[in-house]
Design an enzyme around this catalytic site. Sequence first.
Site, mmCIF file in Angstrom:
data_model
loop_
_atom_site.group_PDB
_atom_site.id
_atom_site.type_symbol
_atom_site.label_atom_id
_atom_site.label_comp_id
_atom_site.label_asym_id
_atom_site.label_seq_id
_atom_site.Cartn_x
_atom_site.Cartn_y
_atom_site.Cartn_z
ATOM 1 N N PHE A 158 -42.343 98.513 8.229
ATOM 2 C CA PHE A 158 -41.492 98.788 9.396
ATOM 3 C C PHE A 158 -40.357 97.794 9.551
ATOM 4 C CE2 PHE A 158 -44.166 95.540 11.426
ATOM 5 C CZ PHE A 158 -43.235 94.866 12.188
ATOM 6 N N LYS A 182 -41.834 107.059 1.057
ATOM 7 C CA LYS A 182 -42.724 107.207 2.222
ATOM 8 C C LYS A 182 -42.420 106.011 3.121
ATOM 9 C CE LYS A 182 -46.017 106.107 4.284
ATOM 10 N NZ LYS A 182 -45.895 105.561 5.663
ATOM 11 N N GLU A 185 -44.089 104.746 9.344
ATOM 12 C CA GLU A 185 -44.124 105.765 10.398
ATOM 13 C C GLU A 185 -43.629 105.206 11.731
ATOM 14 O OE1 GLU A 185 -46.485 104.230 8.902
ATOM 15 O OE2 GLU A 185 -48.188 103.749 10.198
ATOM 16 N N SER A 235 -48.121 94.689 4.182
ATOM 17 C CA SER A 235 -49.067 93.586 4.396
ATOM 18 C C SER A 235 -49.966 93.394 3.167
ATOM 19 C CB SER A 235 -49.913 93.879 5.632
ATOM 20 O OG SER A 235 -50.610 95.089 5.429
ATOM 21 N N CYS A 290 -40.633 88.991 6.484
ATOM 22 C CA CYS A 290 -41.558 88.403 5.499
ATOM 23 C C CYS A 290 -41.023 87.071 5.010
ATOM 24 C CB CYS A 290 -41.750 89.341 4.330
ATOM 25 S SG CYS A 290 -40.276 89.503 3.342
ATOM 26 N N GLU A 391 -50.916 85.254 8.735
ATOM 27 C CA GLU A 391 -49.510 85.606 8.960
ATOM 28 C C GLU A 391 -49.446 86.187 10.368
ATOM 29 O OE1 GLU A 391 -47.990 89.207 7.038
ATOM 30 O OE2 GLU A 391 -46.063 88.218 6.825
#
Length: 506
Positions: A158, A182, A185, A235, A290, A391
Amino acid sequence: MAIKEPEINIKRVSHWIGGKRVEGASGRSGVVWNPATGQQQATVDFASVEELDHAVAVAKEAFKTWRATPLSRRSEILFAMRELVHQNYKKLAELITLEHGKTLADAMGEVSRGLENLEFACGIPHLLKGGFSEQASRGVDVYQIRQPLGVVAGITPFNFPAMVPMWMFANAIAAGNTFVLKPSEKDPSPSLFLAELWKQAGLPDGVFNVVQGDKVAVDRILEHPDIKAVSFVGSTPIAKYIYETGTKQGKRVQALGGAKNHMIVLPDADIGMAADAAVSAAYGSAGERCMAISQVVAVGDETADKLIAAIKERMPKIKVGPGLEEGSEMGPLITREHRDKVASYVENAPKEGATVVVDGRQDPVAKGEGFFLGTSLLDNVKPGMKCYDDEIFGPVLGVARVKTYEEALKMVNEHPYGNGTAIFTRDGGAARQFQFDVEAGMVGINVPIPVPVAYYSFGGWKASLFGDLHMYGPEGVQFYTRAKIVTSRWPDPSTSKVDLGFPRNR
Ligand code: NAD
């Protein structure tokens, strides 16, 4: 070239297959929130196995002609796409901000770093040049060509809904593959906007497809026999799952995972500069990067005290607010659940022995409807505490105190993640030693967020990347192509004879 305004419909976000929008028929969907208001703003269709299969079949058919399309034409389409993204910069950035929540300026930065990948891929005729060895043996030439793999898939997170897909599809498509994306969402609309721009750029239908969805679509990607390679960013637990499942099915997989990026501050560093860098890199995009700096390691108590004071002084000046509002410097988090999870690390920090210097939960922004949280600063953070080991992926910066450079280095190297890291110092020798010793894929020297330019490649070490090749740049081209070595000769038939010996090159 006349550029048509792409149509945007963010109320129902569906798929893009074969060059057009395709409404989902699975009956399953997800909620797209507006993180700044806390309200639902759209629904996103979740694909079924059959819908994913349909997209792959369309991409497989398109591959037959796309791989045969001349390099010059592919490059021309890449140039047109680059131009269109550039012209629609702000529109794309607004879509990112609406669903992700990051500030518009930050979203424009995302588009800009994504654009670099399209620019790199414009040079595909040069990038795909192979090697040629004349007279490798008597009258024998040997040469290497690189060919596309076929249908390849990208599964994206995301936090960079436009840039990370661009990391993947720019090189994949330029190299002659067809692509099934993909997206996350949570913020699926930028992917459809990019699909519309590809169409306007002249990309043949079926070369770029978007399938919205959840685990059902992901699992089908991993097992589909016609998908030859999978690029993943997200992740670590999911990255590991993608790598293990995809490679078991014989696919080429690169799976980039999470991070805990340490910034070492040596006693000789300029404290003002280090504080500016730590604040920018920890709280930019609400820490949902990240490559965010989430852990400072200060060498010496004096360094730690001065640095904490300088960071603390800067924190109240950060303007937290809706990403589309003029002057906002930090937006909300992606969902209410994620905001609460991030806040729980601050709540638990004192129980673990850390000191809460600034508590972002007390910021009035955290009391409203949107998914906001103020900035937090923790001191005396140590390995073994959850606020150190995990994290957090939010606006929480930890500070650890150590006595020596060696201790600081050990902390970085022993942490399971190894994405990015940075050192702040005025000592060139110490910086060079750090660059030599540190176990991380991307290193900054007085640079807090060392995201490589697009003509290098991006990737971490250890639990931050599963697979052999980093993403985008030269390693991206390598990932999306396979080598074919041709050995050829054109002998005089009159010299031909039977020879059962193993061919020798002398
Ligand atoms: P995520 O792992 O939850 O999701 C990433 C993708 O995987 C999404 O498309 C999602 O739909 C899918 N997914 C989620 N759960 C799944 C499951 N159980 N099975 C199959 N598919 C699943 O990650 P996120 O929350 O979207 O993104 C944040 C994470 O991504 C952070 O850990 C961050 O560090 C990481 N990230 C890493 C990099 C990098 O380059 N290393 C870059 C950006 C983000």
